[in-house]
Design a protein around this motif. Structure first.
Motif, PDB file in Angstrom:
ATOM      1  N   THR A 163       0.681  -1.527  -0.058  1.00  0.00           N
ATOM      2  CA  THR A 163       0.165   0.005   0.233  1.00  0.00           C
ATOM      3  C   THR A 163       0.772   1.072   0.218  1.00  0.00           C
ATOM      4  N   LYS A 164       2.161   1.656  -0.092  1.00  0.00           N
ATOM      5  CA  LYS A 164       2.871   2.287  -0.316  1.00  0.00           C
ATOM      6  C   LYS A 164       3.678   3.251  -1.181  1.00  0.00           C
ATOM      7  N   SER A 165       4.141   1.722  -1.970  1.00  0.00           N
ATOM      8  CA  SER A 165       5.848   0.996  -2.628  1.00  0.00           C
ATOM      9  C   SER A 165       5.313   2.817  -4.211  1.00  0.00           C
ATOM     10  N   VAL A 166       5.830   2.626  -4.890  1.00  0.00           N
ATOM     11  CA  VAL A 166       6.158   3.752  -5.859  1.00  0.00           C
ATOM     12  C   VAL A 166       5.388   3.750  -6.386  1.00  0.00           C
ATOM     13  N   ILE A 167       5.345   1.705  -7.188  1.00  0.00           N
ATOM     14  CA  ILE A 167       5.056   1.127  -8.232  1.00  0.00           C
ATOM     15  C   ILE A 167       3.126   1.176  -8.063  1.00  0.00           C
ATOM     16  N   TYR A 168       3.262   0.850  -6.413  1.00  0.00           N
ATOM     17  CA  TYR A 168       1.674   0.837  -5.671  1.00  0.00           C
ATOM     18  C   TYR A 168       1.057   2.357  -6.256  1.00  0.00           C
ATOM     19  N   TYR A 169       1.237   3.459  -5.854  1.00  0.00           N
ATOM     20  CA  TYR A 169       0.977   4.897  -6.057  1.00  0.00           C
ATOM     21  C   TYR A 169       0.377   4.972  -7.292  1.00  0.00           C
ATOM     22  N   VAL A 182       5.099  12.655 -10.354  1.00  0.00           N
ATOM     23  CA  VAL A 182       6.650  12.321 -10.798  1.00  0.00           C
ATOM     24  C   VAL A 182       7.952  13.169 -10.483  1.00  0.00           C
ATOM     25  N   THR A 183       9.020  12.602 -10.595  1.00  0.00           N
ATOM     26  CA  THR A 183      10.472  13.370 -10.604  1.00  0.00           C
ATOM     27  C   THR A 183      10.989  13.583 -12.363  1.00  0.00           C
TER      28      THR A 183
END
Length: 224
Positions: A163-169, A182-183
């Protein structure tokens, strides 16, 4: 049949490990809840481990996995306490072959070169600092008491129960049609599917069983 005790089975990593080993007929898995074994209470941990005397202990427990978490005395104290309680209690397990614990890639700094087990520990935030402290405590404890320790330092996990990773986000934002930030994309990262973590743990178990790896049979090992 080999017996495994898994602490922290309700967390992201622990849940994936529980799903994997509970369906594996080669192992008998015990995954106590905090009501069954309170890791903040040393006597409870000792009593539980003495009762079941496992071949392997997998400690995936941590209170408040959050890289944005601010420092508090309670956050530091409780997370060190539960890890040291598992360390101390492990000495009473007469069948113990390996104790597996989990560090974090956030313990290491960003650098141009590939990060290895020998890279310096330079934690990036409070969560990573506590992880780094626990890594050092585990290594010291393993040296003092010949604890059969393996530390897995995990980097950029994603997958089931995430519920927290960049991929999940990113994925959840797209599916929910939400804007996301995004960067510039200058960073280079390895990502690891969390469903592969229990496979790696089982590989370490198998290497112990087959006695093919002298490295994993040393007193303590860090694997990134």
């Amino acid at each position: 049949m080999l017996k495994i005790v898994l602490f922290g089975s309700n967390g992201f990593v622990g849940h994936n490990i529980k799903d994997y080993f509970s369906c594996n007929d080669n192992y008998s898995l015990l995954a106590p809840s905090s009501e069954e074994c309170n890791l903040l209470n040393l006597s409870e941990v000792v009593a539980y481990l003495k009762q079941y005397n496992p071949d392997f202990i997998i400690n995936a427990s941590f209170i408040g996995v959050d890289s944005k978490r601010e420092y508090s005395d309670e956050y530091l104290f409780n997370n060190i306490l539960l890890q040291t309680n598992v360390m101390k209690a492990s000495r009473y397990v007469t069948n113990l072959k390996k104790l597996f614990v989990f560090g974090s890639g956030l313990e290491c700094s960003d650098e141009d070169n590939l990060i290895s087990e020998d890279s310096p520990i330079t934690p990036k935030n409070t969560y990573a600092t506590i992880k780094a402290i626990n890594t050092l405590l585990y290594q010291d404890f393993a040296r003092q008491y010949s604890l059969p320790l393996v530390i897995f330092r995990l980097f950029n996990l994603y997958g089931p129960y995430d519920t927290k990773s960049v991929i999940y986000y990113l994925a959840s934002s797209v599916l929910l049609e939400k804007d996301f930030k995004v960067t510039k994309g200058d960073q280079v990262r390895d990502y690891m599917y969390c469903g592969d973590v229990p496979v790696i743990v089982e590989t370490a178990i198998q290497e112990y069983k087959d006695r093919k790896s002298t490295r994993l049979n040393s007193s303590h090992t860090v694997i990134s």
